[in-house]
Scaffold this active site. Structure first.
Site, PDB file in Angstrom:
ATOM      1  N   HIS A 130       0.782  -1.305   0.162  1.00 60.93           N
ATOM      2  CA  HIS A 130       0.077   0.107   0.029  1.00 60.93           C
ATOM      3  C   HIS A 130       0.784   1.277   0.038  1.00 60.93           C
ATOM      4  O   HIS A 130       1.947   1.248   0.527  1.00 60.93           O
ATOM      5  CB  HIS A 130      -0.910  -0.036   1.435  1.00 60.93           C
ATOM      6  CG  HIS A 130      -1.868  -1.189   1.487  1.00 60.93           C
ATOM      7  ND1 HIS A 130      -2.997  -1.120   1.465  1.00 60.93           N
ATOM      8  CD2 HIS A 130      -1.309  -2.258   2.189  1.00 60.93           C
ATOM      9  CE1 HIS A 130      -3.641  -2.281   1.892  1.00 60.93           C
ATOM     10  NE2 HIS A 130      -2.422  -2.850   2.257  1.00 60.93           N
ATOM     11  N   TYR A 131       0.219   2.349  -0.420  1.00 61.46           N
ATOM     12  CA  TYR A 131       0.829   3.708   0.158  1.00 61.46           C
ATOM     13  C   TYR A 131      -0.169   4.186   1.210  1.00 61.46           C
ATOM     14  O   TYR A 131      -1.232   3.953   1.265  1.00 61.46           O
ATOM     15  CB  TYR A 131       1.125   4.597  -0.961  1.00 61.46           C
ATOM     16  CG  TYR A 131       0.118   5.419  -1.762  1.00 61.46           C
ATOM     17  CD1 TYR A 131      -1.231   5.978  -0.857  1.00 61.46           C
ATOM     18  CD2 TYR A 131       0.028   5.319  -3.070  1.00 61.46           C
ATOM     19  CE1 TYR A 131      -2.247   6.327  -1.708  1.00 61.46           C
ATOM     20  CE2 TYR A 131      -0.845   6.114  -4.009  1.00 61.46           C
ATOM     21  CZ  TYR A 131      -2.386   6.435  -3.359  1.00 61.46           C
ATOM     22  OH  TYR A 131      -3.061   7.054  -3.837  1.00 61.46           O
ATOM     23  N   THR A 132       0.539   4.922   2.128  1.00 63.26           N
ATOM     24  CA  THR A 132      -0.126   5.401   3.430  1.00 63.26           C
ATOM     25  C   THR A 132      -1.217   6.488   2.893  1.00 63.26           C
ATOM     26  O   THR A 132      -2.263   6.684   3.450  1.00 63.26           O
ATOM     27  CB  THR A 132       0.840   6.198   4.078  1.00 63.26           C
ATOM     28  OG1 THR A 132       1.754   7.057   3.489  1.00 63.26           O
ATOM     29  CG2 THR A 132       1.601   5.258   4.920  1.00 63.26           C
TER      30      THR A 132
ATOM     31  N   GLU B  68       2.495  -1.065   4.576  1.00 65.48           N
ATOM     32  CA  GLU B  68       2.214   0.556   4.307  1.00 65.48           C
ATOM     33  C   GLU B  68       3.398   1.075   4.027  1.00 65.48           C
ATOM     34  O   GLU B  68       4.531   1.015   4.595  1.00 65.48           O
ATOM     35  CB  GLU B  68       1.402   1.051   5.288  1.00 65.48           C
ATOM     36  CG  GLU B  68      -0.075   0.941   5.672  1.00 65.48           C
ATOM     37  CD  GLU B  68      -0.926   1.301   4.567  1.00 65.48           C
ATOM     38  OE1 GLU B  68      -0.470   2.075   3.809  1.00 65.48           O
ATOM     39  OE2 GLU B  68      -2.134   0.809   4.782  1.00 65.48           O
TER      40      GLU B  68
ATOM     41  N   HIS C 164      -2.391  -2.992  -3.349  1.00 62.96           N
ATOM     42  CA  HIS C 164      -3.856  -2.971  -2.877  1.00 62.96           C
ATOM     43  C   HIS C 164      -4.929  -2.578  -4.115  1.00 62.96           C
ATOM     44  O   HIS C 164      -6.144  -3.136  -3.985  1.00 62.96           O
ATOM     45  CB  HIS C 164      -4.158  -1.653  -1.920  1.00 62.96           C
ATOM     46  CG  HIS C 164      -5.101  -1.316  -0.884  1.00 62.96           C
ATOM     47  ND1 HIS C 164      -5.258  -0.583  -0.295  1.00 62.96           N
ATOM     48  CD2 HIS C 164      -6.316  -2.433  -0.791  1.00 62.96           C
ATOM     49  CE1 HIS C 164      -6.385  -0.845   0.457  1.00 62.96           C
ATOM     50  NE2 HIS C 164      -7.077  -2.160   0.019  1.00 62.96           N
TER      51      HIS C 164
ATOM     52  N   ASP D 238      -3.487   2.460  -4.712  1.00 65.51           N
ATOM     53  CA  ASP D 238      -2.350   2.492  -4.210  1.00 65.51           C
ATOM     54  C   ASP D 238      -1.777   0.884  -4.394  1.00 65.51           C
ATOM     55  O   ASP D 238      -2.599   0.032  -4.623  1.00 65.51           O
ATOM     56  CB  ASP D 238      -2.542   2.740  -2.665  1.00 65.51           C
ATOM     57  CG  ASP D 238      -3.392   1.986  -1.824  1.00 65.51           C
ATOM     58  OD1 ASP D 238      -4.276   1.589  -2.094  1.00 65.51           O
ATOM     59  OD2 ASP D 238      -2.650   1.370  -0.758  1.00 65.51           O
TER      60      ASP D 238
END
Ligand SMILES: [Zn+2]
Length: 232
Positions: A31-33, A96, A138, A148
């Site tokens: 994921h990215y945050t 993340e 994700h 993401d």
């Protein structure tokens, strides 16, 4: 909790539960945050009211934060599906990766961050027997909802280190798929084709130069190559 590499900092989150009986870790989800700062993301991942978490967060300088023990079910994937099975949280580990994301100023992922992501992924994959093809974004498992880690994420660089797959060249004749076959191929590879934006999600991961949502020849060639590489 399994220690991973140097610089791993404990930042426990209360947001987790037991994995179902007999269910092991099969997928690794990146994921990215999607928050303005690293600290805002770390706070949210550890705040009870937020009801979200991940097993790890990797900051832009490569610092790794550990939130949830790997044998516990973290809350990162939400409504999602891969290869016909929902509840990805129960059978995955979630990482993340700090980046403001499309909402707050999407930017490239620094080399130090990507190197730390690769090291962490390889460590997790080795301990749980996760295959490269089972490292996903994700957006792959929730195409209608999520973007993401996005088109700037260095999937080819990760694949070069054995994390995730990148499509290899295949003969031109093998890429001659009709438009009608695209959904079937996406479904065979693992995507939930009942979702919207599936081809766009595929491009975001595997053909980021071409975010059209349309089945151009190169997108199809890459999809075909991945199906072949995995024997699906
Ligand atoms: Zn996500």
């Amino acid at each position: 909790m399994t220690r991973t590499g140097t610089g791993c900092i404990d930042r426990p989150s209360p947001n987790h539960g037991p994995r179902p009986e007999g269910v092991g870790v099969e997928l690794l989800i990146l994921h990215y945050t999607g928050m303005p700062t690293a600290e805002s993301a770390l706070s949210r991942l550890c705040e009870p009211a937020a009801q979200v978490s991940a097993h790890y967060t990797v900051d832009e300088d490569g610092t790794v934060y550990a939130h949830v023990p790997e044998d516990r079910r973290a809350w990162h994937a939400g409504l999602s599906s891969w290869r016909g099975r929902a509840d990805v949280n129960s059978r995955s580990i979630g990482i993340e990766i700090v980046n403001p994301g499309h909402e707050f100023g999407y930017r490239p992922f620094p080399a130090a961050q990507m190197a730390a992501v690769a090291d962490l992924c390889l460590d997790i994959m080795g301990r749980h027997g996760i295959a490269p093809a089972d490292v996903l974004g994700h957006s792959d498992i929730a195409p209608a909802r999520k973007e993401d880690p996005g088109e700037l994420f260095d999937w080819p660089g990760l694949a070069a280190r054995g994390v995730g797959l990148w499509p290899q060249p295949i003969p031109a004749d093998a890429s001659a798929e009709s438009a009608e076959d695209v959904a079937a191929l996406l479904g065979r590879y693992g995507y939930d084709t009942a979702e919207s934006r599936v081809l766009l999600s595929f491009q975001r991961h595997f053909h980021p130069e071409r975010l059209t949502g349309e089945p151009d020849p190169e997108t199809l060639r890459r999809l075909r190559a991945l199906v072949r590489m995995t024997g699906r």
